[in-house]
Design a protein around this motif. Sequence first.
Motif, PDB file in Angstrom:
ATOM      1  N   GLU A   6       0.825  -1.220   0.000  1.00 60.24           N
ATOM      2  CA  GLU A   6       0.000   0.000   0.000  1.00 60.24           C
ATOM      3  C   GLU A   6       0.852   1.261   0.000  1.00 60.24           C
ATOM      4  O   GLU A   6       0.503   2.247  -0.636  1.00 60.24           O
ATOM      5  CB  GLU A   6      -0.969   0.001   1.188  1.00 60.24           C
ATOM      6  CG  GLU A   6      -2.198  -0.838   0.958  1.00 60.24           C
ATOM      7  CD  GLU A   6      -3.039  -0.369  -0.228  1.00 60.24           C
ATOM      8  OE1 GLU A   6      -3.165   0.850  -0.474  1.00 60.24           O
ATOM      9  OE2 GLU A   6      -3.572  -1.233  -0.929  1.00 60.24           O
ATOM     10  N   ALA A   9       2.061   1.575  -3.525  1.00 58.12           N
ATOM     11  CA  ALA A   9       0.970   2.022  -4.395  1.00 58.12           C
ATOM     12  C   ALA A   9       0.670   3.501  -4.168  1.00 58.12           C
ATOM     13  O   ALA A   9       0.391   4.238  -5.121  1.00 58.12           O
ATOM     14  CB  ALA A   9      -0.279   1.175  -4.151  1.00 58.12           C
ATOM     15  N   LEU A  10       0.739   3.954  -2.919  1.00 57.95           N
ATOM     16  CA  LEU A  10       0.521   5.372  -2.614  1.00 57.95           C
ATOM     17  C   LEU A  10       1.572   6.232  -3.313  1.00 57.95           C
ATOM     18  O   LEU A  10       1.249   7.254  -3.926  1.00 57.95           O
ATOM     19  CB  LEU A  10       0.556   5.600  -1.106  1.00 57.95           C
ATOM     20  CG  LEU A  10       0.540   7.067  -0.652  1.00 57.95           C
ATOM     21  CD1 LEU A  10      -0.789   7.715  -0.995  1.00 57.95           C
ATOM     22  CD2 LEU A  10       0.829   7.158   0.843  1.00 57.95           C
ATOM     23  N   ARG A  13       0.785   6.236  -7.004  1.00 64.14           N
ATOM     24  CA  ARG A  13      -0.446   6.984  -7.273  1.00 64.14           C
ATOM     25  C   ARG A  13      -0.210   8.487  -7.214  1.00 64.14           C
ATOM     26  O   ARG A  13      -0.582   9.227  -8.133  1.00 64.14           O
ATOM     27  CB  ARG A  13      -1.519   6.583  -6.256  1.00 64.14           C
ATOM     28  CG  ARG A  13      -2.883   7.157  -6.551  1.00 64.14           C
ATOM     29  CD  ARG A  13      -3.872   6.873  -5.434  1.00 64.14           C
ATOM     30  NE  ARG A  13      -3.715   7.884  -4.406  1.00 64.14           N
ATOM     31  CZ  ARG A  13      -3.851   7.683  -3.108  1.00 64.14           C
ATOM     32  NH1 ARG A  13      -4.113   6.480  -2.638  1.00 64.14           N
ATOM     33  NH2 ARG A  13      -3.697   8.668  -2.257  1.00 64.14           N
ATOM     34  N   GLY A  66      -6.706  10.125  -4.422  1.00 65.24           N
ATOM     35  CA  GLY A  66      -7.134   8.728  -4.336  1.00 65.24           C
ATOM     36  C   GLY A  66      -8.607   8.537  -4.614  1.00 65.24           C
ATOM     37  O   GLY A  66      -9.288   7.785  -3.927  1.00 65.24           O
ATOM     38  N   THR A  69      -9.208   5.546  -8.365  1.00 67.43           N
ATOM     39  CA  THR A  69      -7.842   5.265  -8.803  1.00 67.43           C
ATOM     40  C   THR A  69      -7.779   4.278  -9.958  1.00 67.43           C
ATOM     41  O   THR A  69      -7.084   4.522 -10.949  1.00 67.43           O
ATOM     42  CB  THR A  69      -6.994   4.744  -7.621  1.00 67.43           C
ATOM     43  OG1 THR A  69      -6.922   5.781  -6.638  1.00 67.43           O
ATOM     44  CG2 THR A  69      -5.604   4.338  -8.061  1.00 67.43           C
ATOM     45  N   LEU A 115      -1.539   0.342 -10.984  1.00 67.00           N
ATOM     46  CA  LEU A 115      -2.655   0.899 -10.206  1.00 67.00           C
ATOM     47  C   LEU A 115      -4.001   0.334 -10.656  1.00 67.00           C
ATOM     48  O   LEU A 115      -4.908   0.183  -9.838  1.00 67.00           O
ATOM     49  CB  LEU A 115      -2.644   2.420 -10.286  1.00 67.00           C
ATOM     50  CG  LEU A 115      -1.471   3.079  -9.547  1.00 67.00           C
ATOM     51  CD1 LEU A 115      -1.406   4.570  -9.863  1.00 67.00           C
ATOM     52  CD2 LEU A 115      -1.560   2.835  -8.046  1.00 67.00           C
ATOM     53  N   ASN A 118      -3.897  -3.260  -8.947  1.00 60.66           N
ATOM     54  CA  ASN A 118      -3.844  -3.318  -7.492  1.00 60.66           C
ATOM     55  C   ASN A 118      -4.626  -2.237  -6.764  1.00 60.66           C
ATOM     56  O   ASN A 118      -4.914  -2.391  -5.574  1.00 60.66           O
ATOM     57  CB  ASN A 118      -2.384  -3.270  -7.024  1.00 60.66           C
ATOM     58  CG  ASN A 118      -1.625  -4.473  -7.483  1.00 60.66           C
ATOM     59  OD1 ASN A 118      -1.925  -5.583  -7.095  1.00 60.66           O
ATOM     60  ND2 ASN A 118      -0.661  -4.271  -8.360  1.00 60.66           N
ATOM     61  N   SER A 120      -5.122   1.503  -4.910  1.00 56.89           N
ATOM     62  CA  SER A 120      -4.336   2.163  -3.869  1.00 56.89           C
ATOM     63  C   SER A 120      -5.299   2.713  -2.836  1.00 56.89           C
ATOM     64  O   SER A 120      -6.003   3.694  -3.088  1.00 56.89           O
ATOM     65  CB  SER A 120      -3.487   3.285  -4.471  1.00 56.89           C
ATOM     66  OG  SER A 120      -2.842   4.012  -3.459  1.00 56.89           O
ATOM     67  N   SER A 124      -6.621   7.411   0.741  1.00 58.36           N
ATOM     68  CA  SER A 124      -7.424   7.705  -0.438  1.00 58.36           C
ATOM     69  C   SER A 124      -8.832   8.161  -0.052  1.00 58.36           C
ATOM     70  O   SER A 124      -9.409   7.666   0.920  1.00 58.36           O
ATOM     71  CB  SER A 124      -7.513   6.492  -1.357  1.00 58.36           C
ATOM     72  OG  SER A 124      -8.392   5.529  -0.835  1.00 58.36           O
TER      73      SER A 124
END
Length: 141
Positions: A6, A9-10, A13, A66, A69, A115, A118, A120, A124
């Motif tokens: 995560e 991913a953040l 993103r 977020g 996404t 993204l 998966n 994010s 978000s």
Amino acid sequence: MMVKNEIGALILRVTLGALFLIHGIVKFQGGIENIVGWFESMGLPGFMAYGVALLEIVGGVALIIGLATRFISALFVLLMIGATLKVKLAVGLLGNGQMAGYELDLAFFAMAVYLVINGSKLLSVSQLIFHKDSNEFNRVA
């Protein structure tokens, strides 16, 4: 392990969102009419320049906060496919000295595909609004 994914991913993103936001703003600052003319010179409808610039701005902000996404990232995947095939493929991966190649487009494409697959959830707006999998994520965190 999920927390590390995560966090990664953040980072993807927010970075992808910021980069698209900047690209969209530059299109308007540099004169969107120039971009319209450039689109038309490539055989694309000029009005698409407005759509691309707005997608980059609105989609960039949406990714940063977020919101939607996976959907926004899917639109960016399509945008990068179009940009690579229509504009950049002919000049090669690293460009031709006159124009940049498609290496950046490929990196944006890969980030967006990740993204889409998966998502994010960390920090978000979508997670706050819809609370999807919030119990599972909180247990891991």
